[in-house]
Design a protein around this motif. Sequence first.
Motif, short mmCIF file in Angstrom:
data_model
loop_
_atom_site.label_atom_id
_atom_site.label_comp_id
_atom_site.label_asym_id
_atom_site.label_seq_id
_atom_site.Cartn_x
_atom_site.Cartn_y
_atom_site.Cartn_z
N PHE A 108 -10.62 8.82 -48.25
CA PHE A 108 -11.64 9.81 -48.59
C PHE A 108 -11.36 11.16 -47.93
O PHE A 108 -11.42 12.20 -48.57
CB PHE A 108 -13.02 9.28 -48.20
N VAL A 146 -17.96 12.90 -51.10
CA VAL A 146 -17.23 12.79 -49.86
C VAL A 146 -17.45 14.08 -49.09
O VAL A 146 -17.19 15.17 -49.62
CB VAL A 146 -15.71 12.57 -50.10
N SER A 181 -21.76 6.61 -54.90
CA SER A 181 -21.13 6.21 -53.65
C SER A 181 -21.02 7.43 -52.74
O SER A 181 -20.74 8.54 -53.21
CB SER A 181 -19.73 5.65 -53.91
N ARG A 240 -19.65 8.98 -48.95
CA ARG A 240 -18.79 8.78 -47.78
C ARG A 240 -18.77 10.03 -46.90
O ARG A 240 -17.82 10.82 -46.96
CB ARG A 240 -17.34 8.46 -48.24
N ARG A 260 -18.08 12.02 -43.54
CA ARG A 260 -17.19 11.83 -42.40
C ARG A 260 -17.45 12.98 -41.43
O ARG A 260 -17.01 14.10 -41.67
CB ARG A 260 -15.72 11.86 -42.86
N GLN A 265 -21.55 4.79 -46.77
CA GLN A 265 -20.95 4.35 -45.52
C GLN A 265 -20.68 5.59 -44.68
O GLN A 265 -20.01 6.53 -45.12
CB GLN A 265 -19.65 3.58 -45.80
#
Lengths: 392, 255
Positions: A103, A174, A200, A202, A204, A229
């Motif tokens: 990602f 992302v 979805s 993601r 970070r 996540q």
Amino acid sequence: MYDIDTDIKDIDPAGFETDAADHDYLTELTRMEPADASRLLDVGVDTQENARAGSFIQKDRSVIHCKSHRDGLEIMGISQAAARYEWLRDYIWKSVNPDTDKFTAQVKEIPHEGYFIRTLPGVKIAQPVQSCLYIAKEGFSQNVHNIVVAEEDSEIHIITGCATAPHLTKGLHVGVSEFYVKKGARLTFTMIHEWGEKVSVRPRTVTHVEAGGILVSNYISLKPVGNLQMFPTTYLDGENAVARFNSVLVAAKGSHLDVGSRVILNAPNTRAEIISRGITSGGTIIARGDLVGNYPGIKAHLECKGLILNEGLMHAVPELRATVPGVEMSHEAAVGKIDRREIEYLMARGLDEDEAVSTIVRGFLNVDIEGLPPSLKAKLDTAVSETQKDMM
Amino acid sequence: MLLIEELKVEVGGKPILKNINMEVPRGETHILFGPNGSGKTTLMMTLMGFSGYHITHGKITFKGEDITHMPIHERAQLGIGISLQRPPTINGLKTRNIVEICGAMQGGADVEKLARELNFSEFLDRDVNHNFSGGEIKRSELLQLMAQQPDLVLLDEPESGVDLENMALVGETINLLLGRGIQCPAPSDGPFVNRASDTAKSALVITHTGHILDYITADKGRVLYEGVLCFTRNAREILKWIRQRGYEGCARCTI
């Protein structure tokens, strides 16, 4: 710098589109399409920009609005910031390694903007800055890179709402975020997610906090999301630095939330607190917390409470690690169902069983979140009530 | 008001109440004495309808309605209110909110005013029972009952844990709640109406020490011993006997 637990449904970024049409820039947020505007409102964005110090709104890959109403507050797209400030090279990809996972690699390879928000030294901004990252295009992978720099002795509250257009059935978000809290600065970061059921996510995120700096991070996800996540990591690098994390998570059927925070305490007198509340009603919540004490005398506490309504998976993973003597670290984790005695106590005060359960659930999710504007707090209270109604 | 007939109750398969017959008429306050483990709290919890108290025989009637198997909230709405000995903490729910919930049954209560009267204002924004001392719990429970205004008040050891400074306040509040000891002026433009007795509530009060009798007036006292009501008399007289002879002696002399 950042490590990822792969214990989650695998998502392949290659299965998403990375190209999207450009959207027009809006000089006034009030000109936004009503359908989009209402989604933004749901995640705390005030399109009237009342009581907001500034705004940054991105739709798919286009920055559609960005404005600062205060001196000493800079808000712009990351590409514009990179062109303006050569020194930004010392911030971009310095905390997060692009090779961390597929990602982060995708954000490096196919970047779609993201925000740059900076407060100049000593500038204290009382009203929050709002930002929104919005996905409108079906099947799109939105790959953003965000940088926040709170210069020395400055104060800022960023409320960032993330959402998708109604009826979107597939999407990937992302977000690589690198935050820098300089000496004596204070960053409050409140993130409200309302992704779609098939989306979805993601994020970070890595934050560095210097001496005397304070990071307060609030995360709220009450609406169904496909799977999410994230495990933001914070380094307390300077003396007396403080980090506080609050998360409120609700996982309905079909939602998979793997959410945690890691704080690494590297300096004298640093302190960290992680508080998380999760409710699952048919979905999965993995609530992680990881505290690492690398300096004698640091204090850190982790509190993770989960409730299972009806069914679902609630997995609390609290971790404490210390590498030196003399640290003070603790954790408290509890997973359970609603105590029958509490329900009956409220029934003895005249509520029927459903009302009693909903009252208890509202209380459970009622984490005091610092610095929320009253309008947003009221909105959250309503959202919590609605969430719980959906579950009954 | 309240009628209990041949009541037998088990807790965890063990018989606790072994044949209770009693009546609390409208406006009367009855005191329930008894040593630890005699079944006093079990009787209260059964009257309110809490789970875990299994009625194996007998009948409870309130205001002429059979409430033996009625859900808890319906009993509350019918006019039964309880002050628990050890109520649970409810995280995130403010005391103010639970008092409002109680008041809703009466169409709303002036929470601030009631709290001021009970010297409890500073607790309104704290989570229900969270880190409350024994005495604070009692005041919180009474505040809720003041908002609820039930017709039958069940008080489980209302004095335990209350410090001396607040004891008189708790006693006065109970009198106020029960509609006792209030001077009620007759309306000037009408015939004399005995309001005090109109508004007087029925009450069943558990006491272990009897201290509450210094503050409230009781119509009747009973002794519960090993799951059996063995004694009905004037409450003060019973207290005196218990002090002299102990519960066991008290129970024996009636057999």
